[in-house]
Write a protein that holds these residues in place. Structure first.
Motif, PDB file in Angstrom:
ATOM      1  N   LEU A   1      50.130  61.113  67.828  1.00 20.41           N
ATOM      2  CA  LEU A   1      49.685  60.174  68.897  1.00 20.41           C
ATOM      3  C   LEU A   1      50.198  58.811  68.656  1.00 20.41           C
ATOM      4  O   LEU A   1      50.553  58.286  69.545  1.00 20.41           O
ATOM      5  N   GLU A   2      50.120  58.353  67.516  1.00 21.87           N
ATOM      6  CA  GLU A   2      50.839  57.008  67.074  1.00 21.87           C
ATOM      7  C   GLU A   2      52.022  56.822  67.662  1.00 21.87           C
ATOM      8  O   GLU A   2      52.662  55.868  68.118  1.00 21.87           O
TER       9      GLU A   2
ATOM     10  N   TYR B   1      41.384  57.615  71.306  1.00 18.83           N
ATOM     11  CA  TYR B   1      41.742  56.406  71.965  1.00 18.83           C
ATOM     12  C   TYR B   1      43.090  56.362  72.215  1.00 18.83           C
ATOM     13  O   TYR B   1      43.463  55.836  73.321  1.00 18.83           O
ATOM     14  N   LEU B   2      43.832  56.827  71.526  1.00 20.95           N
ATOM     15  CA  LEU B   2      45.368  56.714  71.513  1.00 20.95           C
ATOM     16  C   LEU B   2      45.787  57.715  72.760  1.00 20.95           C
ATOM     17  O   LEU B   2      46.823  57.594  73.684  1.00 20.95           O
ATOM     18  N   ARG B   3      45.158  59.008  72.885  1.00 18.51           N
ATOM     19  CA  ARG B   3      45.315  59.698  73.919  1.00 18.51           C
ATOM     20  C   ARG B   3      44.994  59.053  75.016  1.00 18.51           C
ATOM     21  O   ARG B   3      45.773  59.533  76.356  1.00 18.51           O
TER      22      ARG B   3
ATOM     23  N   ARG C   1      45.516  56.133  75.761  1.00 23.57           N
ATOM     24  CA  ARG C   1      46.490  54.983  76.272  1.00 23.57           C
ATOM     25  C   ARG C   1      47.889  55.817  76.651  1.00 23.57           C
ATOM     26  O   ARG C   1      48.517  55.029  77.552  1.00 23.57           O
TER      27      ARG C   1
ATOM     28  N   TYR D   1      41.235  49.222  64.355  1.00 22.00           N
ATOM     29  CA  TYR D   1      42.495  49.586  64.738  1.00 22.00           C
ATOM     30  C   TYR D   1      43.250  48.954  65.359  1.00 22.00           C
ATOM     31  O   TYR D   1      44.678  48.649  64.908  1.00 22.00           O
ATOM     32  N   ASN D   2      43.058  48.186  66.315  1.00 21.08           N
ATOM     33  CA  ASN D   2      43.965  47.279  67.257  1.00 21.08           C
ATOM     34  C   ASN D   2      44.118  46.139  66.478  1.00 21.08           C
ATOM     35  O   ASN D   2      44.860  45.234  66.987  1.00 21.08           O
TER      36      ASN D   2
ATOM     37  N   ASN E   1      37.789  51.491  66.974  1.00 18.79           N
ATOM     38  CA  ASN E   1      39.123  51.089  67.892  1.00 18.79           C
ATOM     39  C   ASN E   1      39.525  49.466  67.854  1.00 18.79           C
ATOM     40  O   ASN E   1      40.631  49.510  67.751  1.00 18.79           O
TER      41      ASN E   1
ATOM     42  N   ALA F   1      52.383  56.671  71.451  1.00 16.68           N
ATOM     43  CA  ALA F   1      51.698  55.615  71.876  1.00 16.68           C
ATOM     44  C   ALA F   1      52.875  54.658  71.852  1.00 16.68           C
ATOM     45  O   ALA F   1      52.812  53.632  72.485  1.00 16.68           O
ATOM     46  N   ASP F   2      53.559  54.410  70.554  1.00 14.74           N
ATOM     47  CA  ASP F   2      54.648  53.537  70.323  1.00 14.74           C
ATOM     48  C   ASP F   2      55.595  53.756  71.323  1.00 14.74           C
ATOM     49  O   ASP F   2      56.109  52.509  71.704  1.00 14.74           O
TER      50      ASP F   2
END
Length: 424
Positions: free
Chosen positions: A335-336, A247-249, A251, A204-205, A201, A339-340
């Motif tokens: 999810l991307e 992780y995105l979920r 967020r 990714y960030n 993660n 999240a955006d």
């Protein structure tokens, strides 16, 4: 030529059937494979592969934990070695199934049988493989081979999911240059107590795509020092999609919902994707509808194969049963997007695998198709009053009738059926 016009003549033997499929669907592929065989003979000098530029690695899963670990390098066109590594760039360049097969079969896989428990080992063949994996650009290597490469492009069901090029057993490998390792990767390596999930993660960030993280994880370069191990490539792809997806979920867990029912569409390589977003708390389902005569449903006289997997607001605790890596790849793309936007939603992804999908390309195609569903065609979704309205409006465009969709899908099962919903 349509698949259903020539599949009747395919022989029962799976290997012969898959070879015939490639020949009839694309003569360019078989011509290209013959050219690869010629170029392998020119590239391999005696028992060595000189002047090779390796963009990636491959870790097999057979005989785990003693696996086949390999360095991948093109047998030609070394100056464009990065083009042969699977990435989202393939979608942006409009790769066809032919292009995917050509890219993968042009890669020589030089392998050694290796125990996955590598911990902090950075010497010998394993060390070279790991250096290739953590570098941010292709690395020049020199590989000593134990005999000539094996060239066998026949495909059976056992290996059809990943078309591969020639293979050779490696006696040794040396770096011909110092690889360039990004500072963020060095940071994850230097922290011996950093668990793999957190390191993934973090990368990714820092702007690393899942393709980069997958390669690093597969080489055993993530996790606490004592637990670092090689991860078979197929497993690492799903592990990264799942980890980043969780992780995105997290967020979007407390984010507001989307305001309306949205329907997004994308089509690529004989696959059609409808992505439905509806107001409400997060839940997700992938439904796959595989046409008779497509790569995963050979019999042209069969009915559609339908598989589905689902998760609620709290996610899943076990691996999916019916849609495998496609589930996690499609979920990541959704999810991307959410999240955006800083939103959550109920999500239903419908994948129609048509008969034009004649050869397997990998889950990257699913990931990129869903990612780009939100940007193709002017990036404006269709809208419906309710989730049920959206399903009913889409029904005529789907290859199965609404009643069968209701039986297969957790999210569509609440739809009330009428006589008109029953197909012939």
């Amino acid at each position: 030529m349509r698949l259903d016009e020539y599949i009747d003549g395919l022989e029962v033997d799976e290997t012969v059937r898959m070879r015939q499929l490639a020949k009839e669907k694309s003569y360019a592929i078989t011509d290209y494979l013959a050219d690869v065989e010629r170029r392998v003979e020119e590239t391999v000098q005696g028992d060595s592969l000189f002047g090779s530029t390796a963009p990636s690695i491959f870790v097999g899963r057979s005989s785990y934990p003693n696996v086949s670990a390999g360095v991948l390098a093109p047998v030609s066109d070394a100056e464009h070695a990065a083009d042969y590594e699977t990435s989202g760039e393939w979608y942006r360049r409009g790769f066809t199934i032919d292009d995917v097969f050509q890219a993968r079969t042009n890669l020589l896989n030089s392998t050694q049988r290796t125990n996955v428990h590598v911990a902090d080992e950075w010497g010998g063949f394993v060390g070279v493989q790991r250096e290739v994996a953590i570098a941010d650009r292709p690395v020049d290597v020199e590989v000593g081979l134990d005999g000539p490469p094996t060239i066998d492009f026949d495909a059976g069901l056992a290996n059809v999911s990943t078309p591969t090029g020639p293979r050779a057993t490696a006696k040794s490998a040396e770096l011909a240059e110092n690889p360039h390792v990004p500072r963020a990767v060095e940071k994850t390596l230097s922290d011996d107590d950093w668990r793999a999930e957190g390191a993934m993660n973090y990368l990714y960030n820092r702007g690393f795509d899942v393709y980069d993280i997958n390669r690093i994880l597969s080489a055993g370069a993530l996790g606490t020092a004592e637990s670092r191990r090689l991860v078979p490539t197929r497993w690492s792809i799903t592990a990264v999609d799942d980890t980043v997806g969780q992780y995105l979920r997290g967020r979007i867990r407390n984010a507001p919902s989307v305001d309306a029912v949205e329907v997004w569409y994308n089509g690529y390589m004989g696959n059609r994707f409808w992505v439905l977003l509806a107001p409400g708390r997060w839940e997700y389902e992938l439904v796959e509808m595989k046409a008779p005569g497509s790569i995963w449903n050979y019999d042209p006289e069969a009915r559609y194969l339908v598989g589905a997997d689902y998760e609620g607001y709290e996610g899943r605790t076990g691996y999916v049963e019916e849609t495998a890596g496609a589930y996690y790849a499609a979920r990541l793309g959704v999810l991307e997007h959410l999240a955006d936007r800083g939103r959550q939603a109920k999500v239903l992804v419908l994948r129609h695998v048509t008969e034009d999908y004649w050869g397997p390309t990998g889950v990257w195609m699913i990931r990129e198709s869903v990612r780009n569903a939100f940007t193709e065609g002017g990036a404006e979704p269709g809208e419906a009053e309710t989730f049920h309205d959206a399903i009913r409006t889409l029904a005529p465009a789907l290859p199965i009738d609404l009643n069968r969709l209701r039986r297969s899908s957790e999210m569509a099962s609440g739809l009330q059926a009428t006589l008109g919903d029953y197909g012939s």
